[in-house]
Design a protein around this motif. Structure first.
Motif, PDB file in Angstrom:
ATOM      1  N   ALA A 190       0.836  -1.198   0.000  1.00  0.00           N
ATOM      2  CA  ALA A 190       0.000   0.000   0.000  1.00  0.00           C
ATOM      3  C   ALA A 190       0.874   1.252   0.000  1.00  0.00           C
ATOM      4  O   ALA A 190       1.849   1.358   0.750  1.00  0.00           O
ATOM      5  CB  ALA A 190      -0.905   0.001   1.224  1.00  0.00           C
ATOM      6  N   VAL A 191       0.524   2.202  -0.854  1.00  0.00           N
ATOM      7  CA  VAL A 191       1.172   3.515  -0.869  1.00  0.00           C
ATOM      8  C   VAL A 191       0.576   4.330   0.286  1.00  0.00           C
ATOM      9  O   VAL A 191      -0.641   4.333   0.474  1.00  0.00           O
ATOM     10  CB  VAL A 191       0.916   4.237  -2.210  1.00  0.00           C
ATOM     11  N   PRO A 192       1.410   5.003   1.091  1.00  0.00           N
ATOM     12  CA  PRO A 192       0.858   5.813   2.187  1.00  0.00           C
ATOM     13  C   PRO A 192      -0.187   6.799   1.673  1.00  0.00           C
ATOM     14  O   PRO A 192       0.006   7.460   0.653  1.00  0.00           O
ATOM     15  CB  PRO A 192       2.085   6.543   2.732  1.00  0.00           C
ATOM     16  N   VAL A 193      -1.309   6.851   2.399  1.00  0.00           N
ATOM     17  CA  VAL A 193      -2.407   7.734   1.996  1.00  0.00           C
ATOM     18  C   VAL A 193      -2.051   9.175   2.355  1.00  0.00           C
ATOM     19  O   VAL A 193      -1.664   9.478   3.479  1.00  0.00           O
ATOM     20  CB  VAL A 193      -3.716   7.321   2.699  1.00  0.00           C
ATOM     21  N   GLN A 194      -2.188  10.049   1.379  1.00  0.00           N
ATOM     22  CA  GLN A 194      -1.887  11.464   1.617  1.00  0.00           C
ATOM     23  C   GLN A 194      -3.115  12.180   2.170  1.00  0.00           C
ATOM     24  O   GLN A 194      -4.255  11.751   1.961  1.00  0.00           O
ATOM     25  CB  GLN A 194      -1.429  12.130   0.310  1.00  0.00           C
ATOM     26  N   ASP A 195      -2.882  13.231   2.873  1.00  0.00           N
ATOM     27  CA  ASP A 195      -3.971  14.013   3.465  1.00  0.00           C
ATOM     28  C   ASP A 195      -4.930  14.477   2.368  1.00  0.00           C
ATOM     29  O   ASP A 195      -4.517  14.892   1.276  1.00  0.00           O
ATOM     30  CB  ASP A 195      -3.417  15.238   4.206  1.00  0.00           C
ATOM     31  N   GLY A 196      -6.204  14.396   2.687  1.00  0.00           N
ATOM     32  CA  GLY A 196      -7.214  14.930   1.773  1.00  0.00           C
ATOM     33  C   GLY A 196      -7.637  13.977   0.679  1.00  0.00           C
ATOM     34  O   GLY A 196      -8.418  14.355  -0.195  1.00  0.00           O
ATOM     35  N   THR A 197      -7.132  12.742   0.672  1.00  0.00           N
ATOM     36  CA  THR A 197      -7.556  11.790  -0.354  1.00  0.00           C
ATOM     37  C   THR A 197      -8.106  10.535   0.297  1.00  0.00           C
ATOM     38  O   THR A 197      -7.579  10.066   1.310  1.00  0.00           O
ATOM     39  CB  THR A 197      -6.400  11.424  -1.302  1.00  0.00           C
ATOM     40  N   ARG A 198      -9.178   9.999  -0.281  1.00  0.00           N
ATOM     41  CA  ARG A 198      -9.769   8.767   0.225  1.00  0.00           C
ATOM     42  C   ARG A 198      -9.313   7.563  -0.588  1.00  0.00           C
ATOM     43  O   ARG A 198      -9.550   6.430  -0.200  1.00  0.00           O
ATOM     44  CB  ARG A 198     -11.296   8.866   0.169  1.00  0.00           C
ATOM     45  N   GLU A 199      -8.674   7.845  -1.710  1.00  0.00           N
ATOM     46  CA  GLU A 199      -8.245   6.747  -2.576  1.00  0.00           C
ATOM     47  C   GLU A 199      -7.047   6.014  -1.966  1.00  0.00           C
ATOM     48  O   GLU A 199      -6.115   6.640  -1.458  1.00  0.00           O
ATOM     49  CB  GLU A 199      -7.861   7.282  -3.959  1.00  0.00           C
ATOM     50  N   LYS A 200      -7.103   4.694  -2.031  1.00  0.00           N
ATOM     51  CA  LYS A 200      -5.975   3.873  -1.603  1.00  0.00           C
ATOM     52  C   LYS A 200      -5.323   3.290  -2.849  1.00  0.00           C
ATOM     53  O   LYS A 200      -6.009   2.772  -3.739  1.00  0.00           O
ATOM     54  CB  LYS A 200      -6.437   2.757  -0.666  1.00  0.00           C
ATOM     55  N   ARG A 201      -3.990   3.407  -2.883  1.00  0.00           N
ATOM     56  CA  ARG A 201      -3.260   2.920  -4.050  1.00  0.00           C
ATOM     57  C   ARG A 201      -2.278   1.827  -3.641  1.00  0.00           C
ATOM     58  O   ARG A 201      -1.758   1.815  -2.528  1.00  0.00           O
ATOM     59  CB  ARG A 201      -2.537   4.076  -4.740  1.00  0.00           C
ATOM     60  N   PHE A 202      -2.024   0.922  -4.593  1.00  0.00           N
ATOM     61  CA  PHE A 202      -1.232  -0.259  -4.288  1.00  0.00           C
ATOM     62  C   PHE A 202      -0.226  -0.534  -5.395  1.00  0.00           C
ATOM     63  O   PHE A 202      -0.497  -0.283  -6.573  1.00  0.00           O
ATOM     64  CB  PHE A 202      -2.146  -1.476  -4.104  1.00  0.00           C
TER      65      PHE A 202
END
Length: 703
Positions: A190-202
């Protein structure tokens, strides 16, 4: 009529591929939540791995042997291989077409797979740090040159083929292998989730490894990094004349790891040079190569489908219910309840805890003298193993036949058997020349009126993990004649006893086949006498030529035959003049249909059975199997109701055509939707509510 003519049968391997096609199709069914659709893609990939390791490997051996061999459908080994190759290449294409669509829909739900190139500067810096910290120390590059022969790559391992050349000096293209350490590191990161985004990236681990491949080859320029995967022959070659079966299995397991390559999966971006190198080193032909337009080894998604926070993308929770029949009993304890009436449990709708509690209570009950059990597949954290060990430590006589030839569970079973022996159990490591596939437990208990035998018999393994996803039926009984048969059965397994005159049980390879013939012949006789005659049977696979010929004969006599076959079926239903009275359905759904249930009308008497055996040559000729008569009327009615419901299913069921293709009932459904698995779950839940309303909760400790 010659019922065994090859034109009356389908090829086994092709019908298996058709079964996996039905599994894969579930990944496109809109009523299945997205993560469940992804899970079906992973299941289809797992199925293909085993198919290549065992079945395709076997066909290739036959091709290489050049023996004049024809299968049940009259096909030569080369014809079989060519048919498999055509069908599986198309199926793999379907897998990745469906996967691409699924990934797009998952992205719309905020679950997106990306490549390192799609990361922003801050994220790439994180990735670089992650690589240096977590990945780099684990990976060992392997050069391929005259002083470094092509390395042995274990079956199903994922690797990168690397082409490179030195930045200075020698400009020849060199080759290396980078193993993807997915067994020890998560392959989906998992890529760390950045502030202000709900999308999770892998990210996929192999993509990260490819991005930083130069770190392993300082002074070199990377020309290409291509993921590839090798599948090897994994069938065990057991010497039936070996003196020590356990030692023979251990020796064969070591050979399995070095089996010949049977399949190469290669990413579509591979250059001709890499493709040629790998084919040469692995001694494979073009037909053995599967060009993959996406991530290799789709089993990786098994773990991803459990991602937290996305329950709405999975099936609604369905919990195994307490045993309805135990709940209704007013007996003071488990033993009295079983002695009062046979108890039937239907998994996974009813909890497997009932079976585990049966063993646990036997282990701790001071009146229990002995426990005898067959084990084919057990989980690595089996409560049953712990209970059997405790029973031996409590001074009870414990005998366990642990089948060490259960495919792909050999090592686990050997480990479990060692634990049992250490606790003082008497362990039998299978029978030379046969696999013990029966599911039976015998508990011998001293009671006021003497010794009583309690027996559990089932269609499924003593495995609490698979019991949550496999449908199976089990029966607890204190029937005296079944108890006598159970004792004789274990004596047969553990000693030199001749086969006895069986009272109730049919045992393969002794008399189970003959009992099946007897039941079919009786229906034929009733049909010829102008009486109603019918056979309803549910199993995993139907392959035995002689049994199928009997079914054809019955069809021609006017017997109405309804079959529910989940997987392989080489019978051709609905052929005029042969099988027009036979229909075959297949149910593929949330749970794996594993139970073997049989009902023969017998002029209204209705002979009902459960069994551990499918109607296949290996089950009837080469395995120790059991078929158990169900004589308690409520259980007869219950099994008949289960079989009837499967035949009414128009949501998860398929009908088989005479050419081996299938039609999906849901595509042409009119009227009420009938979903057998869902209704069985709802029935179990309704029974639990009924018990609560009647205030008949079981008082037996632990149930």
């Amino acid at each position: 009529m010659e019922y065994t003519d090859p034109q009356n049968f389908l090829n086994r391997e092709c019908t298996w591929v058709k079964f996996n096609e039905r599994v894969l199709r579930e990944s496109t069914v809109p009523s299945n939540p997205l993560l469940e659709q992804l899970n079906f893609i992973a299941i289809s990939a797992s199925n293909l791995d085993e198919f290549f390791m065992i079945r395709v490997a076997g066909v290739k051996h036959l091709v290489e042997s050049e023996l004049d061999h024809h299968d049940i459908a009259g096909m030569t080994p080369q014809e079989q291989f060519d048919a498999i190759e055509t069908m599986v290449h198309e199926q793999v294409h379907q897998q990745y077409t469906y996967l691409q669509s699924l990934r797009q829909r998952l992205a719309s739900e905020g679950l997106r797979f990306v490549t390192p190139e799609e990361l922003n500067e801050e994220e790439f810096m994180w990735l670089e740090s992650y690589f240096e910290r977590e990945i780099y120390p684990v990976v060992t590059p392997m050069a391929v040159d005259p002083s470094h022969p092509f390395p042995f790559l274990s079956s199903l391992s994922l690797n990168l083929a690397v082409l490179l050349r030195r930045r200075e000096g020698d400009d020849s293209v060199k080759t290396a292998i980078l193993p993807v350490p997915s067994p020890v590191l998560d392959r989906i990161i998992a890529v760390p989730v950045q502030d202000g985004t709900r999308e999770k990236r892998f990210l996929f681990l192999e993509d990260i490894l490819s991005t930083f491949a130069e770190r392993f080859f300082l002074g070199c320029e990377i020309l290409e990094t291509t993921p590839f995967r090798v599948t090897r022959d994994a069938d065990l070659d057991i010497d039936d004349d070996a003196e020590d079966l356990l030692a023979e299995v251990v020796k064969s397991l070591k050979k399995r790891r070095k089996g010949a390559a049977v399949r190469l999966e290669l990413h579509e971006a591979a250059s001709r040079m890499v493709r040629s190198l790998l084919m040469t080193e692995l001694q494979l032909e073009e037909k053995d190569v599967y060009t993959i337009p996406g991530p290799l080894d789709l089993k990786v998604f098994f773990s991803f489908t459990g991602i937290k926070g996305y329950d709405y993308l999975r099936y609604p929770p369905a919990f195994p219910q307490p045993s309805w029949e135990l709940g209704k009993s007013e007996a003071p304890d488990l033993w009295s309840a079983i002695a009062e009436n046979d108890i039937m449990v239907h998994h996974p709708y009813e909890t497997f805890d009932t079976v585990e509690e049966f063993i646990r209570q036997a282990a701790t009950d001071p009146n229990v003298l002995a426990i005898k059990q067959t084990l084919y597949r057990v989980s690595s954290k089996s409560l049953i193993i712990a209970a059997l060990a405790q029973a031996a430590e409590n001074g009870k006589q414990v005998t366990v036949l642990m089948e060490v030839k259960a495919r792909f569970d050999e090592e686990n079973n050997i480990h479990m058997a060692a634990k049992l022996e250490k606790a003082g159990c008497h362990v039998i490591y299978g029978i030379m020349g046969l696999k013990t596939h029966s599911k039976i437990t015998l508990v011998v208990r001293r009671e006021e009126d003497g010794i009583r035998r309690y027996v559990h018999l089932a269609t499924g393994n003593y495995n609490g993990k698979t019991a949550r996803i496999y449908t199976d039926v089990g029966v607890f009984t204190a029937n005296t004649l079944i108890g006598v048969d159970a004792s004789a059965f274990f004596n047969l397994l553990s000693g030199y006893s001749d086969s006895p005159q069986w009272n109730k049980l049919a045992v393969a390879p002794i008399n189970l086949r003959e009992r099946i013939y007897e039941e079919i012949d009786r229906e034929i006789a009733w049909a010829k006498a102008g009486k109603k005659a019918s056979i309803t049977a549910k199993m995993n696979s139907l392959l035995d030529k002689e049994v199928i010929a009997k079914l054809y004969e019955a069809s021609q006599a006017g017997v109405h035959i309804r079959l529910i076959v989940r997987g392989i079926c080489v019978l051709r239903p609905g052929v005029p003049g042969l099988s027009e009275n036979i229909e075959v359905h297949s149910v593929v759904g949330r749970y794996l249909e594993h139970s073997r249930l049989f009902c023969f009308h017998n002029n209204g008497k209705e002979d009902v059975f459960i069994s551990s055996a499918d109607w296949m040559p290996r089950n009837l000729n080469e395995r120790v199997e059991l078929m158990i008569p169900i004589e308690y009327k409520p259980h007869k009615e219950r099994i008949k109701k289960i079989l009837s419901l499967y035949f009414k299913d128009n949501v998860k069921a398929y009908a088989m055509n005479s050419d081996g293709t299938y039609r999906y009932f849901s595509d042409s459904r009119q009227g009420e939707a009938i979903h057998s698995q869902k209704q069985l779950q709802e029935m179990a839940e309704a029974h639990t509510r009924e018990l609560r309303e009647l205030g008949l909760k079981r008082q037996i400790k632990g149930l």
